[in-house]
Design a protein around this motif. Structure first.
Motif, PDB file in Angstrom:
ATOM      1  N   SER A 194      17.278 -64.167  -7.293  1.00 24.68           N
ATOM      2  CA  SER A 194      16.749 -64.776  -8.265  1.00 24.68           C
ATOM      3  C   SER A 194      15.516 -66.282  -8.062  1.00 24.68           C
ATOM      4  O   SER A 194      14.735 -65.561  -9.380  1.00 24.68           O
ATOM      5  CB  SER A 194      18.117 -65.271  -9.280  1.00 24.68           C
ATOM      6  OG  SER A 194      18.574 -64.405  -9.402  1.00 24.68           O
ATOM      7  N   ALA A 195      15.829 -66.607  -7.270  1.00 21.75           N
ATOM      8  CA  ALA A 195      15.369 -67.943  -6.779  1.00 21.75           C
ATOM      9  C   ALA A 195      13.484 -67.490  -6.560  1.00 21.75           C
ATOM     10  O   ALA A 195      12.204 -67.980  -7.131  1.00 21.75           O
ATOM     11  CB  ALA A 195      15.015 -68.586  -6.335  1.00 21.75           C
ATOM     12  N   THR A 196      14.137 -66.948  -5.167  1.00 22.94           N
ATOM     13  CA  THR A 196      12.711 -65.602  -4.971  1.00 22.94           C
ATOM     14  C   THR A 196      11.605 -64.564  -6.451  1.00 22.94           C
ATOM     15  O   THR A 196      10.549 -64.464  -5.517  1.00 22.94           O
ATOM     16  CB  THR A 196      12.755 -65.087  -3.639  1.00 22.94           C
ATOM     17  OG1 THR A 196      13.807 -63.785  -3.695  1.00 22.94           O
ATOM     18  CG2 THR A 196      13.330 -65.893  -2.710  1.00 22.94           C
ATOM     19  N   LEU A 197      12.742 -64.334  -6.833  1.00 26.07           N
ATOM     20  CA  LEU A 197      11.886 -63.359  -7.788  1.00 26.07           C
ATOM     21  C   LEU A 197      12.466 -61.436  -7.172  1.00 26.07           C
ATOM     22  O   LEU A 197      11.914 -60.739  -8.163  1.00 26.07           O
ATOM     23  CB  LEU A 197      10.865 -63.572  -8.635  1.00 26.07           C
ATOM     24  CG  LEU A 197      10.854 -64.683  -9.099  1.00 26.07           C
ATOM     25  CD1 LEU A 197       9.629 -65.107 -10.286  1.00 26.07           C
ATOM     26  CD2 LEU A 197      11.924 -65.067 -10.061  1.00 26.07           C
ATOM     27  N   MET A 198      13.001 -62.063  -6.256  1.00 26.40           N
ATOM     28  CA  MET A 198      13.338 -60.351  -5.579  1.00 26.40           C
ATOM     29  C   MET A 198      13.548 -59.841  -6.742  1.00 26.40           C
ATOM     30  O   MET A 198      13.966 -58.629  -6.495  1.00 26.40           O
ATOM     31  CB  MET A 198      14.157 -60.351  -3.735  1.00 26.40           C
ATOM     32  CG  MET A 198      13.845 -59.455  -4.033  1.00 26.40           C
ATOM     33  SD  MET A 198      13.109 -57.805  -3.507  1.00 26.40           S
ATOM     34  CE  MET A 198      12.059 -58.257  -1.909  1.00 26.40           C
ATOM     35  N   ASN A 199      15.231 -60.760  -6.810  1.00 31.04           N
ATOM     36  CA  ASN A 199      15.959 -59.995  -8.172  1.00 31.04           C
ATOM     37  C   ASN A 199      15.392 -59.213  -9.322  1.00 31.04           C
ATOM     38  O   ASN A 199      15.993 -58.159  -9.703  1.00 31.04           O
ATOM     39  CB  ASN A 199      17.188 -60.981  -8.421  1.00 31.04           C
ATOM     40  CG  ASN A 199      18.079 -60.338  -9.193  1.00 31.04           C
ATOM     41  OD1 ASN A 199      18.945 -59.542  -8.787  1.00 31.04           O
ATOM     42  ND2 ASN A 199      18.157 -60.733 -10.405  1.00 31.04           N
ATOM     43  N   THR A 207       2.379 -66.736  -6.191  1.00 31.84           N
ATOM     44  CA  THR A 207       2.739 -67.350  -5.527  1.00 31.84           C
ATOM     45  C   THR A 207       4.409 -67.480  -5.441  1.00 31.84           C
ATOM     46  O   THR A 207       5.437 -67.635  -4.526  1.00 31.84           O
ATOM     47  CB  THR A 207       3.598 -69.007  -7.369  1.00 31.84           C
ATOM     48  OG1 THR A 207       2.461 -69.977  -6.959  1.00 31.84           O
ATOM     49  CG2 THR A 207       4.265 -69.597  -6.701  1.00 31.84           C
ATOM     50  N   PHE A 208       5.472 -66.106  -5.916  1.00 28.99           N
ATOM     51  CA  PHE A 208       6.860 -66.098  -5.507  1.00 28.99           C
ATOM     52  C   PHE A 208       6.593 -63.961  -5.702  1.00 28.99           C
ATOM     53  O   PHE A 208       6.031 -63.044  -5.993  1.00 28.99           O
ATOM     54  CB  PHE A 208       7.346 -65.480  -7.329  1.00 28.99           C
ATOM     55  CG  PHE A 208       7.801 -67.074  -7.361  1.00 28.99           C
ATOM     56  CD1 PHE A 208       8.938 -67.363  -6.693  1.00 28.99           C
ATOM     57  CD2 PHE A 208       6.962 -67.158  -8.657  1.00 28.99           C
ATOM     58  CE1 PHE A 208       9.441 -68.530  -7.523  1.00 28.99           C
ATOM     59  CE2 PHE A 208       7.240 -69.006  -8.359  1.00 28.99           C
ATOM     60  CZ  PHE A 208       8.360 -69.491  -8.456  1.00 28.99           C
ATOM     61  N   ARG A 209       5.475 -63.927  -4.452  1.00 27.62           N
ATOM     62  CA  ARG A 209       5.650 -62.795  -3.694  1.00 27.62           C
ATOM     63  C   ARG A 209       6.402 -61.694  -3.672  1.00 27.62           C
ATOM     64  O   ARG A 209       6.267 -60.686  -3.022  1.00 27.62           O
ATOM     65  CB  ARG A 209       4.811 -62.677  -2.276  1.00 27.62           C
ATOM     66  CG  ARG A 209       3.685 -63.612  -1.333  1.00 27.62           C
ATOM     67  CD  ARG A 209       3.058 -62.869  -2.035  1.00 27.62           C
ATOM     68  NE  ARG A 209       2.558 -62.403  -0.971  1.00 27.62           N
ATOM     69  CZ  ARG A 209       1.648 -60.732  -1.691  1.00 27.62           C
ATOM     70  NH1 ARG A 209       1.121 -60.528  -2.371  1.00 27.62           N
ATOM     71  NH2 ARG A 209       1.944 -60.030  -0.568  1.00 27.62           N
ATOM     72  N   CYS A 210       7.437 -61.800  -3.893  1.00 32.06           N
ATOM     73  CA  CYS A 210       8.483 -60.794  -3.209  1.00 32.06           C
ATOM     74  C   CYS A 210       8.576 -59.785  -4.645  1.00 32.06           C
ATOM     75  O   CYS A 210       8.523 -58.509  -4.674  1.00 32.06           O
ATOM     76  CB  CYS A 210       9.743 -61.332  -3.656  1.00 32.06           C
ATOM     77  SG  CYS A 210      10.502 -61.793  -2.148  1.00 32.06           S
ATOM     78  N   LEU A 211       7.983 -60.653  -6.146  1.00 33.49           N
ATOM     79  CA  LEU A 211       7.947 -59.513  -7.009  1.00 33.49           C
ATOM     80  C   LEU A 211       6.258 -58.400  -6.595  1.00 33.49           C
ATOM     81  O   LEU A 211       6.614 -57.632  -7.003  1.00 33.49           O
ATOM     82  CB  LEU A 211       6.979 -60.258  -8.475  1.00 33.49           C
ATOM     83  CG  LEU A 211       8.098 -60.639  -9.239  1.00 33.49           C
ATOM     84  CD1 LEU A 211       7.483 -61.481 -10.029  1.00 33.49           C
ATOM     85  CD2 LEU A 211       8.939 -60.064  -9.558  1.00 33.49           C
ATOM     86  N   ALA A 212       5.142 -59.186  -6.105  1.00 36.89           N
ATOM     87  CA  ALA A 212       4.375 -57.987  -5.549  1.00 36.89           C
ATOM     88  C   ALA A 212       4.820 -56.528  -4.508  1.00 36.89           C
ATOM     89  O   ALA A 212       4.201 -56.176  -4.613  1.00 36.89           O
ATOM     90  CB  ALA A 212       3.241 -58.658  -5.480  1.00 36.89           C
ATOM     91  N   LEU A 213       5.738 -57.914  -3.849  1.00 37.05           N
ATOM     92  CA  LEU A 213       6.331 -56.896  -3.039  1.00 37.05           C
ATOM     93  C   LEU A 213       7.278 -55.291  -3.837  1.00 37.05           C
ATOM     94  O   LEU A 213       7.201 -54.024  -3.417  1.00 37.05           O
ATOM     95  CB  LEU A 213       6.760 -57.780  -2.193  1.00 37.05           C
ATOM     96  CG  LEU A 213       6.249 -58.075  -0.632  1.00 37.05           C
ATOM     97  CD1 LEU A 213       6.531 -59.297   0.163  1.00 37.05           C
ATOM     98  CD2 LEU A 213       5.329 -57.630   0.153  1.00 37.05           C
ATOM     99  N   ALA A 214       7.750 -55.749  -4.143  1.00 34.49           N
ATOM    100  CA  ALA A 214       8.419 -54.700  -4.913  1.00 34.49           C
ATOM    101  C   ALA A 214       7.576 -54.193  -5.321  1.00 34.49           C
ATOM    102  O   ALA A 214       8.169 -52.596  -5.909  1.00 34.49           O
ATOM    103  CB  ALA A 214       9.827 -55.163  -5.696  1.00 34.49           C
TER     104      ALA A 214
END
Length: 397
Positions: free
Chosen positions: A223-228, A315-322
């Motif tokens: 949740s902190a990385t926004l990967m969630n 900034t929260f790259r996990c969103l783009a990767l997902a």
């Protein structure tokens, strides 16, 4: 197949619903037990599993008088705590224990609350039966949605993630064909508004301080990385039979709007309520009925305001990767998920920085040759490759 096909819910007996809780010692599992405690006249706990926390497993087994328990980590097969299991309780050991307990004849509903890709096999096994699957393991669909969703019977799968439970309810009584968009809400996590440079210095303790939800460590870091939220977007794609563009992420800092569905005429139906996972857990058990709330109610006269913002995927790259993984599909989401699990564990252990998480995930994704999803065995091999690759990349830093 979508979860929106109208039907009578599977696993809905006339008497008490007989429930198996896989992952009973985690955040979702313990809250599910509280729901069962509050509605003992409607719910009967018949099977429980835990990975390693055997003392808590035994305590729950004794309280609810369950006939069978499972310990999925063989390293804990001889824990002293297991000697305190009730005499009538059978204990299964090993990674297949969850699958075996889930498929037992005296189970009506299986709550899959196992963290990570380990929940995939159990979810797949339940879908081969006529039992209800209360799914709290988003990785099952992120990794294996292409395999699982075609197996879902009408009324069989009820989502438990707060956002997906909200979307599911926003569709009730409406025509899915007339929906314009899904608005998937996100709290923004503890680092909302931080810069990339600031993120590189955050500590595990800071990352574990979620502003609104009480969750386990892995999900809290996600949740902190926004990967969630990236994982949830892929999960929603599979659950509701839509593409990634249909699902829009919006920051809702108070976590009181759990998600929304916008329709063609401009109407938006939103699901609002307390930030308490016991509510969607209970709905997965009670559906299509609604029982008395297990949580404090929200007094909207004192809430103050509801704030919205766009997510920062740069900034929260996990969103783009997902998003990349969800658009590409095939085996890429499996790689992304496995690499993320390894990187999050490393961050929690102090072995890498917060921003190393998305860096490791991106490198693993770039190193992978994407294939169509064909079998659970194939996904297990891809998952193992991604974990080894992520571990080697971390060691080489």
């Amino acid at each position: 197949m979508s979860v929106l096909a109208p039907s009578h819910p599977l696993g809905a007996p006339a008497g008490r619903l007989r429930v198996a809780i896989l992952g009973c010692t985690g955040s979702i599992g313990t809250q599910a037990l509280d729901v069962c405690r509050q509605h003992a006249d409607r719910l009967e706990v018949v099977a429980l599993t835990a990975h390693a926390r055997t003392a808590e497993l035994v305590a729950a087994a004794r309280e609810f008088g369950v006939a069978r328990v499972g310990v999925t980590d063989p390293a804990h097969a001889h824990d002293a705590a297991l000697a305190d299991l009730p005499e009538h309780t059978t204990c299964l050991i090993g990674p297949d224990a969850a699958v075996e307990l889930a498929c037992a004849e005296d189970v009506d509903c299986v709550l899959v609350a196992i963290v990570g890709a380990a929940g995939l096999a159990a979810s797949a096994a339940v879908l081969e039966t006529d039992k209800r699957l209360a799914l709290a393991n988003k990785e099952s669909l992120v990794v294996g949605g292409d395999l699982l969703m075609p197996r879902v019977r009408p009324g069989q799968l009820i989502p438990v993630d707060s956002e997906h439970a909200a979307i599911f309810q926003c569709y009730q009584g409406e025509s899915a064909a007339q929906a314009h968009a899904i608005w998937l809400t996100c709290s923004g996590g503890p680092f909302f508004g931080r810069t990339r440079e600031e993120l590189s210095r955050v500590t595990p303790a800071e990352a574990l301080a979620h502003p609104t939800w009480n969750m386990g460590a892995k999900i809290t870091i996600d949740s902190a990385t926004l990967m969630n939220k990236g994982l949830e977007r892929i999960e929603a794609m599979h659950l509701f039979g839509v593409d990634m563009e249909f699902i829009r992420i919006v920051i809702q800092r108070q976590s009181k709007i759990h998600s929304m569905v916008e329709y063609d005429d401009g109407s938006v139906i939103a699901h609002l309520g307390a930030s308490d996972m016991r509510i969607p857990i209970q709905y997965a058990f009670s559906y299509p009925d609604r029982w008395s709330t297990p949580a404090p109610r929200v007094d909207f006269r004192t809430l103050g305001s509801l704030d919205f913002a766009a997510p920062d995927a740069e900034t929260f790259r996990c969103l783009a990767l997902a998003e990349q993984a969800g658009r590409t599909r095939g085996t890429l989401p499996c790689v992304m998920n496995a690499a993320n699990e390894v990187a999050v564990s490393a961050f929690l252990a102090g072995a890498c920085s917060f921003t190393d998480i998305d860096a490791i995930v991106e490198r693993c994704m770039d190193a992978h040759t994407v294939e169509p999803v064909q079998s659970l065995e194939q996904l297990a091999d891809v998952d193992a490759w991604a974990r080894r690759t992520a571990e080697h990349m971390l060691a080489a830093r």
